[in-house]
Design an enzyme around this catalytic site. Structure first.
Site, PDB file in Angstrom:
ATOM      1  N   SER A   1       0.797  -1.225   0.000  1.00  0.00           N
ATOM      2  CA  SER A   1       0.000   0.000   0.000  1.00  0.00           C
ATOM      3  C   SER A   1       0.830   1.276   0.000  1.00  0.00           C
ATOM      4  O   SER A   1       0.319   2.349  -0.308  1.00  0.00           O
ATOM      5  CB  SER A   1      -0.945   0.012   1.207  1.00  0.00           C
TER       6      SER A   1
ATOM      7  N   ASP B   1      -2.637   8.171   8.051  1.00  0.00           N
ATOM      8  CA  ASP B   1      -3.608   7.346   8.755  1.00  0.00           C
ATOM      9  C   ASP B   1      -2.878   6.428   9.723  1.00  0.00           C
ATOM     10  O   ASP B   1      -1.704   6.658  10.026  1.00  0.00           O
ATOM     11  CB  ASP B   1      -4.495   6.571   7.777  1.00  0.00           C
TER      12      ASP B   1
ATOM     13  N   HIS C   1      -0.004   4.660   7.209  1.00  0.00           N
ATOM     14  CA  HIS C   1       0.706   5.228   6.071  1.00  0.00           C
ATOM     15  C   HIS C   1       1.211   6.663   6.294  1.00  0.00           C
ATOM     16  O   HIS C   1       0.567   7.439   7.005  1.00  0.00           O
ATOM     17  CB  HIS C   1      -0.203   5.202   4.839  1.00  0.00           C
TER      18      HIS C   1
END
Length: 348
Positions: free
Chosen positions: A37, A313, A316
């Site tokens: 991600s 978040d 990340h």
């Protein structure tokens, strides 16, 4: 009429100058991105059963379109910034490109997938991502496509000058079962890429994942870093470096740049003001303790100044943090990028 013709000629000339300037800034033919991600630019959007998606607000709030794209970020991520550095558009998400578009991968492709790991079983519970083995399989399909377009020698010449960026491993540690050997499992994928034209690799080590907001909230008293997770990251990075040295000794034609994500990101977290940050523990977007008990969903709150936060978040980094990290791997000293930085790698 003459003035209109002159103005049209001026616009055409100006456009040509801009195009030539862009062409001269292009440093490599293409970038191929593998990972999780941290560098996903939208592949997970196309996975129907995946819950690991970022195609909703407040993600993308600072992206040029101001819309969520599938990036787990408030804006651009590391894949975007690396592409900018070498004068290329961001490599398109492999799953978002029509198979009929034969020229779609001429400047690269991204196979990265949120939640992905080195091991096929990393995501066995939800089956929500594309593991590294499958990402490499997708690349091999692209390789065949490039041969059809450019011929074998043309494709291999282009690929030998292209960058192959690999950013993966964090999810394996977060889902660690205690029975896996990361070093042995990762090696075959690099050989498969080499057999399909890859020569220049960019490897990112795992950062201090024990310091992400999702790990900090597990420490009920002081919200300090989870040292157990950090120790596993350090161990993984040592194994990766050992593997890279062995790979180089066996495949002398390859070159690589390894980025010590751990050291630089830990320095940012411990000295945030030095890098222009005001908050290095709490997430910008989320709810609960450190904004990390509830993910960055549309119902979550987000900070008014994303540039102040190291983390977007609970997992990340913000766009601002990603930009600093890419600056370091591209032009940084051997303290962070070795045996060479990416600018030097491009010149090899």
């Amino acid at each position: 009429m003459g003035n209109k013709a002159y103005f049209l000629s001026f616009l055409i000339g100006f456009a040509l100058i801009l195009s030539l300037k862009f062409a001269s800034a292009q440093m490599v033919p293409a970038i191929f991105v593998f990972g999780d991600s941290l560098v996903d630019v939208g592949n997970n959007n196309k996975l129907p059963v995946s819950v690991a998606k970022a195609n909703f607000p407040h993600n993308g709030i600072d992206f040029p379109t101001k819309k969520a794209t599938g990036r787990f970020s408030n804006g651009k991520n590391a894949a975007d910034f690396l592409a900018q550095k070498v004068g290329l558009p961001t490599s398109p998400a492999y799953l978002s490109v029509s198979p009929k578009s034969n020229s779609a991968f001429m400047t690269g492709a991204s196979f990265a997938s949120g939640g992905a790991g080195i091991f096929n079983g990393t995501d066995r519970t939800l089956g929500q991502s594309i593991p590294l083995t499958k990402q490499v399989g997708y690349y091999e399909s692209v390789y065949d496509n490039l041969i059809q377009q450019q011929g074998l020698s043309g494709a291999q010449k282009s690929l030998s000058k292209s960058l192959f960026s690999i950013v993966i491993g964090s999810n394996d540690i977060l889902d660690y079962s205690g029975s896996s050997d990361l070093q042995k499992e990762s090696t075959p994928q690099q050989y498969r890429l080499h057999a399909s034209g890859a020569r220049k690799f960019v490897f990112a080590g795992i950062g201090p994942i024990g310091c992400i907001p999702a790990q900090r909230i597990k420490n009920q008293t002081d919200h300090g870093c989870n040292e157990g997770s950090n120790l596993m990251a350090v161990s993984y990075n040592k194994g990766l470096n050992s593997m890279l040295r062995e790979l180089k000794s066996n495949l002398t034609a390859i070159s690589y740049s390894y980025f010590d994500t751990y050291s630089l990101l830990l320095n940012i977290i411990q000295n945030p003001a030095t890098y222009g940050f005001a908050e290095a523990e709490a997430a910008c977007c989320g709810r609960g303790k450190l904004n990390a008990q509830i993910p960055c969903l549309p119902v979550a709150k987000y900070c008014p100044s994303r540039r102040d936060h190291v983390f977007w978040d609970l997992y990340h980094p913000t766009e601002a943090t990603a930009a600093i990290l890419v600056d370091a791997i591209f032009d940084g000293p051997k303290k962070y990028a070795f045996p060479m930085n990416v600018r030097q790698l491009v010149a090899v």
